[in-house]
Scaffold this motif. Structure first.
Motif, PDB file in Angstrom:
ATOM      1  N   LYS A 152       0.826  -1.197   0.000  1.00 15.73           N
ATOM      2  CA  LYS A 152       0.000   0.000   0.000  1.00 15.73           C
ATOM      3  C   LYS A 152       0.864   1.253   0.000  1.00 15.73           C
ATOM      4  O   LYS A 152       1.794   1.374   0.795  1.00 15.73           O
ATOM      5  CB  LYS A 152      -0.940  -0.027   1.205  1.00 15.73           C
ATOM      6  CG  LYS A 152      -1.890  -1.216   1.178  1.00 15.73           C
ATOM      7  CD  LYS A 152      -2.721  -1.294   2.427  1.00 15.73           C
ATOM      8  CE  LYS A 152      -3.648  -2.500   2.370  1.00 15.73           C
ATOM      9  NZ  LYS A 152      -2.889  -3.758   2.381  1.00 15.73           N
ATOM     10  N   LYS A 153       0.519   2.158  -0.889  1.00 15.58           N
ATOM     11  CA  LYS A 153       1.280   3.386  -1.011  1.00 15.58           C
ATOM     12  C   LYS A 153       0.738   4.450  -0.056  1.00 15.58           C
ATOM     13  O   LYS A 153      -0.463   4.518   0.201  1.00 15.58           O
ATOM     14  CB  LYS A 153       1.216   3.902  -2.447  1.00 15.58           C
ATOM     15  CG  LYS A 153       1.852   2.983  -3.472  1.00 15.58           C
ATOM     16  CD  LYS A 153       1.755   3.582  -4.864  1.00 15.58           C
ATOM     17  CE  LYS A 153       2.400   2.657  -5.895  1.00 15.58           C
ATOM     18  NZ  LYS A 153       2.302   3.235  -7.271  1.00 15.58           N
ATOM     19  N   ASN A 154       1.636   5.273   0.446  1.00 19.93           N
ATOM     20  CA  ASN A 154       1.267   6.424   1.272  1.00 19.93           C
ATOM     21  C   ASN A 154       0.416   6.021   2.473  1.00 19.93           C
ATOM     22  O   ASN A 154      -0.565   6.692   2.823  1.00 19.93           O
ATOM     23  CB  ASN A 154       0.522   7.468   0.429  1.00 19.93           C
ATOM     24  CG  ASN A 154       1.271   7.872  -0.814  1.00 19.93           C
ATOM     25  OD1 ASN A 154       2.431   8.249  -0.736  1.00 19.93           O
ATOM     26  ND2 ASN A 154       0.616   7.772  -1.964  1.00 19.93           N
ATOM     27  N   LEU A 155       0.745   4.886   3.078  1.00 23.65           N
ATOM     28  CA  LEU A 155      -0.017   4.375   4.214  1.00 23.65           C
ATOM     29  C   LEU A 155       0.271   5.231   5.438  1.00 23.65           C
ATOM     30  O   LEU A 155       1.432   5.478   5.787  1.00 23.65           O
ATOM     31  CB  LEU A 155       0.349   2.913   4.482  1.00 23.65           C
ATOM     32  CG  LEU A 155      -0.516   2.165   5.491  1.00 23.65           C
ATOM     33  CD1 LEU A 155      -1.955   2.071   4.993  1.00 23.65           C
ATOM     34  CD2 LEU A 155       0.042   0.764   5.730  1.00 23.65           C
ATOM     35  N   VAL A 156      -0.786   5.696   6.099  1.00 25.52           N
ATOM     36  CA  VAL A 156      -0.626   6.554   7.267  1.00 25.52           C
ATOM     37  C   VAL A 156      -1.431   5.997   8.426  1.00 25.52           C
ATOM     38  O   VAL A 156      -2.285   5.124   8.256  1.00 25.52           O
ATOM     39  CB  VAL A 156      -1.091   7.993   6.958  1.00 25.52           C
ATOM     40  CG1 VAL A 156      -0.301   8.580   5.813  1.00 25.52           C
ATOM     41  CG2 VAL A 156      -2.594   8.030   6.656  1.00 25.52           C
ATOM     42  N   ALA A 211      -1.769  12.427  -1.633  1.00 25.33           N
ATOM     43  CA  ALA A 211      -2.449  11.126  -1.614  1.00 25.33           C
ATOM     44  C   ALA A 211      -2.140  10.390  -0.314  1.00 25.33           C
ATOM     45  O   ALA A 211      -1.057  10.559   0.265  1.00 25.33           O
ATOM     46  CB  ALA A 211      -2.009  10.288  -2.807  1.00 25.33           C
ATOM     47  N   PHE A 212      -3.092   9.572   0.139  1.00 28.49           N
ATOM     48  CA  PHE A 212      -2.839   8.753   1.327  1.00 28.49           C
ATOM     49  C   PHE A 212      -3.770   7.550   1.341  1.00 28.49           C
ATOM     50  O   PHE A 212      -4.816   7.534   0.681  1.00 28.49           O
ATOM     51  CB  PHE A 212      -3.012   9.563   2.617  1.00 28.49           C
ATOM     52  CG  PHE A 212      -4.455   9.857   2.979  1.00 28.49           C
ATOM     53  CD1 PHE A 212      -5.204   8.988   3.761  1.00 28.49           C
ATOM     54  CD2 PHE A 212      -5.068  11.033   2.533  1.00 28.49           C
ATOM     55  CE1 PHE A 212      -6.512   9.271   4.099  1.00 28.49           C
ATOM     56  CE2 PHE A 212      -6.387  11.322   2.853  1.00 28.49           C
ATOM     57  CZ  PHE A 212      -7.111  10.433   3.645  1.00 28.49           C
ATOM     58  N   THR A 213      -3.370   6.535   2.086  1.00 33.19           N
ATOM     59  CA  THR A 213      -4.203   5.374   2.392  1.00 33.19           C
ATOM     60  C   THR A 213      -4.195   5.190   3.893  1.00 33.19           C
ATOM     61  O   THR A 213      -3.128   5.196   4.527  1.00 33.19           O
ATOM     62  CB  THR A 213      -3.667   4.098   1.720  1.00 33.19           C
ATOM     63  OG1 THR A 213      -3.683   4.272   0.308  1.00 33.19           O
ATOM     64  CG2 THR A 213      -4.528   2.891   2.084  1.00 33.19           C
ATOM     65  N   TRP A 223      -9.601   4.146   3.926  1.00 34.18           N
ATOM     66  CA  TRP A 223      -9.756   5.319   3.067  1.00 34.18           C
ATOM     67  C   TRP A 223      -8.588   5.362   2.100  1.00 34.18           C
ATOM     68  O   TRP A 223      -7.423   5.231   2.494  1.00 34.18           O
ATOM     69  CB  TRP A 223      -9.742   6.599   3.913  1.00 34.18           C
ATOM     70  CG  TRP A 223     -11.056   6.919   4.566  1.00 34.18           C
ATOM     71  CD1 TRP A 223     -12.151   6.128   4.637  1.00 34.18           C
ATOM     72  CD2 TRP A 223     -11.380   8.131   5.238  1.00 34.18           C
ATOM     73  NE1 TRP A 223     -13.157   6.755   5.328  1.00 34.18           N
ATOM     74  CE2 TRP A 223     -12.707   8.002   5.706  1.00 34.18           C
ATOM     75  CE3 TRP A 223     -10.700   9.312   5.500  1.00 34.18           C
ATOM     76  CZ2 TRP A 223     -13.356   9.006   6.414  1.00 34.18           C
ATOM     77  CZ3 TRP A 223     -11.347  10.318   6.209  1.00 34.18           C
ATOM     78  CH2 TRP A 223     -12.667  10.174   6.656  1.00 34.18           C
ATOM     79  N   GLU A 224      -8.905   5.568   0.830  1.00 32.69           N
ATOM     80  CA  GLU A 224      -7.885   5.819  -0.192  1.00 32.69           C
ATOM     81  C   GLU A 224      -8.181   7.178  -0.816  1.00 32.69           C
ATOM     82  O   GLU A 224      -9.303   7.409  -1.310  1.00 32.69           O
ATOM     83  CB  GLU A 224      -7.901   4.747  -1.285  1.00 32.69           C
ATOM     84  CG  GLU A 224      -7.341   3.408  -0.862  1.00 32.69           C
ATOM     85  CD  GLU A 224      -7.325   2.406  -1.996  1.00 32.69           C
ATOM     86  OE1 GLU A 224      -6.676   1.362  -1.861  1.00 32.69           O
ATOM     87  OE2 GLU A 224      -7.977   2.672  -3.040  1.00 32.69           O
ATOM     88  N   TYR A 225      -7.187   8.058  -0.811  1.00 26.55           N
ATOM     89  CA  TYR A 225      -7.391   9.388  -1.384  1.00 26.55           C
ATOM     90  C   TYR A 225      -6.296   9.674  -2.390  1.00 26.55           C
ATOM     91  O   TYR A 225      -5.108   9.453  -2.126  1.00 26.55           O
ATOM     92  CB  TYR A 225      -7.377  10.456  -0.293  1.00 26.55           C
ATOM     93  CG  TYR A 225      -7.465  11.854  -0.860  1.00 26.55           C
ATOM     94  CD1 TYR A 225      -8.684  12.390  -1.245  1.00 26.55           C
ATOM     95  CD2 TYR A 225      -6.316  12.633  -1.029  1.00 26.55           C
ATOM     96  CE1 TYR A 225      -8.770  13.658  -1.797  1.00 26.55           C
ATOM     97  CE2 TYR A 225      -6.390  13.901  -1.579  1.00 26.55           C
ATOM     98  CZ  TYR A 225      -7.626  14.413  -1.957  1.00 26.55           C
ATOM     99  OH  TYR A 225      -7.698  15.666  -2.508  1.00 26.55           O
ATOM    100  N   ASN A 226      -6.714  10.174  -3.565  1.00 25.06           N
ATOM    101  CA  ASN A 226      -5.738  10.544  -4.582  1.00 25.06           C
ATOM    102  C   ASN A 226      -6.385  11.513  -5.568  1.00 25.06           C
ATOM    103  O   ASN A 226      -7.485  11.249  -6.077  1.00 25.06           O
ATOM    104  CB  ASN A 226      -5.234   9.303  -5.321  1.00 25.06           C
ATOM    105  CG  ASN A 226      -4.063   9.608  -6.234  1.00 25.06           C
ATOM    106  OD1 ASN A 226      -3.252  10.495  -5.957  1.00 25.06           O
ATOM    107  ND2 ASN A 226      -3.960   8.875  -7.328  1.00 25.06           N
ATOM    108  N   LYS A 227      -5.742  12.627  -5.784  1.00 29.61           N
ATOM    109  CA  LYS A 227      -6.147  13.606  -6.793  1.00 29.61           C
ATOM    110  C   LYS A 227      -7.611  14.026  -6.670  1.00 29.61           C
ATOM    111  O   LYS A 227      -8.371  14.034  -7.638  1.00 29.61           O
ATOM    112  CB  LYS A 227      -5.873  13.069  -8.191  1.00 29.61           C
ATOM    113  CG  LYS A 227      -4.394  12.841  -8.467  1.00 29.61           C
ATOM    114  CD  LYS A 227      -4.171  12.294  -9.875  1.00 29.61           C
ATOM    115  CE  LYS A 227      -2.690  12.081 -10.137  1.00 29.61           C
ATOM    116  NZ  LYS A 227      -2.427  11.526 -11.494  1.00 29.61           N
TER     117      LYS A 227
END
Length: 567
Positions: A449-453, A465-467, A545-549
């Motif tokens: 998973k990219k940008n996992l926070v 972007a974040f996941t 939650w997945e957020y991008n653009k």
């Protein structure tokens, strides 16, 4: 003591999380009946911008769901169409591609409610963007929606179902307006009237001007013999006709009456596919390269313990019947219940000489239902057979070839697992512990998973972007309030509606689904009584939650619930 309590739940979990053999999992929890179609669909447009497959099903928690696979992006999404629905496998969704290429999804309760529900994608070809749930009200109960748009009348939707008097029913609908509302402008009309209480019908269209359907006198449990009939609806004249084109009725002027008498057989021979002494049931109707109907059907013995699969083909003069195989008796785990439930058949609509059958086979795991393909020659004789699944641990049943998939690598789907009943109840709380499998091996592997926070000290920045993934714990006594706060971005549960909301800078984006399940049906009697029981609240759920653009995707227990453009 604790171990004794845990063991039954562990066994149930394993029953409901099985793995298919020689197949690839679409979903671990899902089922369908075989009368509401198309339960799956493949759509490619001429522009080359859309190339997707949609597969619909319902799980034992009452979640109506669909898997969308995008062949261009190689992306797989499982979408929550409707939570907290009657947990009954008759309620699987069906799909229709609208002229503007948006996807319309129909669903209804089994028998006991006088309406249809539907949702329409906001974006062409993309069911991850479903709009709000809408309702089509009817005067009579609804089951098995089968929708069509035909080229000779592209301004209307034709919807067929089991409705008036539990009989085949048809209505013509307008296309959705700017608010996604449709209107019934012709019908609903009962198409036929049988001496049997519940005729069962399978529909298909030629895409131009005809809706074919094959139907029985009634339910094979109650009818012996149970005849099989074939008619078609001519949408240009709105008449009912037999296979030779003879007019049987003007649908709006009254129903065509069918029965099993000698006099009926003599007067209307071209309406009959089979009038043997068996308990017939129908699995599919398709159309061959000559636009002649072909039918997958089963003859069930008097004691219901022996099911014979047949392939019926109209050759322009008569119906030619080909015996394919004996399928044993009912496929499921519960003795003396629904003994006419065969394991299932499917015709390939793009090559109607190919028929897929679920048959009991002795293998390494004992006798298990496996999928076998029968290839027929031009004379309707069996030319070859080949196993699709082999040495499976669990049954593979109710196969289905996805319409429009002839140029796609994802073609065949089926149910796998253990099956106890078609509805969840206190009598059989396991219900249908099945998953959906398919013949496509190209699903993406789980990726890092990219940008996992984590929530701690994280504040939402619309440019980044974040996941985020976390387990949310809930209090049933205080089932409301803020569940997640990321700066100005809030996830809130409305205590009155039980619907979650995404809130951002004064705007509220409300889910169409409640945060709860239909597990409450496990404590109720086995019935289609029309009741909506108090939803089962979650003690906890997995939120992602997945957020991008500018786009936020909200997942509940792995199902895509909301896709929101944050502004």
């Amino acid at each position: 003591m604790r171990a004794k309590l845990i063991l039954p739940f562990l066994i149930l979990y394993l029953f409901c999380h099985l793995w298919p053999a020689q197949g690839h999992e679409v979903t671990a929890e899902g089922a369908w009946c075989w009368f509401a179609d198309p339960r799956a669909l493949h759509y490619e447009n001429k522009k080359g911008t859309i190339n997707k497959t949609y597969i619909g099903y319902i799980d034992v928690h009452g979640n109506i769901k669909a898997m969308q696979y995008d062949f261009k992006k190689k992306r797989q999404d499982e979408v929550l169409i409707r939570s907290y629905f009657q947990p009954d496998d008759h309620n699987n969704p069906t799909f229709l591609v609208l002229p503007d290429e948006r996807i319309m999804i129909f669903y209804s309760r089994h028998t006991d409610e006088s309406c249809f529900y539907y949702r329409i994608s906001r974006t062409p070809g993309d069911i991850t963007t479903l709009g709000d749930e809408k309702v089509i009200k009817t005067k009579d109960n609804t089951t098995y929606p089968s929708p069509f748009i035909l080229s000779d009348d592209p301004e209307h939707i034709y919807l067929c179902w089991r409705g008036i008097g539990w009989h085949p029913t048809v209505a013509r609908l307008s296309l959705p307006d700017q608010d996604d509302q449709v209107k019934v402008d012709w019908g609903p009309y009962q198409i036929v009237k049988s001496t049997g209480a519940r005729p069962y019908a399978k529909y298909m269209s030629n895409g131009k001007d005809k809706i074919y359907f094959a139907y029985t006198t009634g339910h094979p449990d109650n009818e012996e013999p149970n005849f099989l009939y074939f008619n078609y609806i001519d949408i240009r004249s709105l008449q009912l006709k037999d296979v030779r084109g003879n007019i049987l009725s003007a649908i709006a002027d009254g129903t065509f009456k069918v029965n099993k008498t000698t006099d009926y057989v003599r007067r209307y021979p071209s309406t009959l596919v089979d009038h043997s002494s068996a308990r017939d049931w129908v699995w599919q109707v398709a159309s061959d390269e000559n636009n002649h109907p072909v039918i997958a059907m089963v003859r069930i013995s008097s004691d219901k313990n022996s099911h014979d699969y047949y392939y019926a083909k109209w050759n322009g003069h008569e119906w030619k019947m080909t015996f394919l195989a004996n399928a044993g008796g009912h496929f499921h785990q519960t003795p003396n219940l629904e003994k006419c439930y065969s394991a299932g058949m499917a015709i390939d609509p793009s090559n109607t000489n190919h028929v897929y059958c679920s048959l009991p086979v002795d293998g390494k795991q004992g006798k298990v239902y496996e999928i076998i393909i029968f290839v027929l020659n031009e004379d309707g004789e069996i030319a070859s057979t080949e196993a699709v699944t082999k040495d499976s641990q669990y049954n593979n049943v109710r196969p289905y070839i996805i319409p429009g998939s002839e140029d796609s690598p994802l073609r065949l789907t089926w149910m796998f697992g253990n099956y106890y009943d078609w509805i969840v109840s206190s009598r059989y709380p396991q219900g249908y512990c099945t998953g959906i499998a398919c013949d496509f091996k190209g699903f993406p592997d789980a990726k890092k998973k990219k940008n996992l926070v984590t929530e701690k000290n994280f504040k939402f920045n619309p440019k980044k972007a974040f996941t985020l993934e976390q387990t949310v714990t809930l209090d049933a006594a205080h089932y409301q309030g803020t569940l997640l706060q990321l700066g100005d971005l809030e996830y809130y549960l409305d205590g009155k509606t039980m619907k979650p909301e995404v809130r951002y800078k004064g705007k509220v984006y409300t889910s169409s689904n409640i945060l709860g399940t239909s597990d409450c049906w496990k404590t109720t009697s086995r019935s289609t009584g029309g009741k909506w029981y108090t939803p089962q609240k979650y003690e906890s759920f997995k939120l992602k939650w997945e957020y991008n653009k500018g786009v936020l995707c909200v997942y509940i227990n792995g199902l895509l619930d909301q896709k929101i453009e944050i502004k």
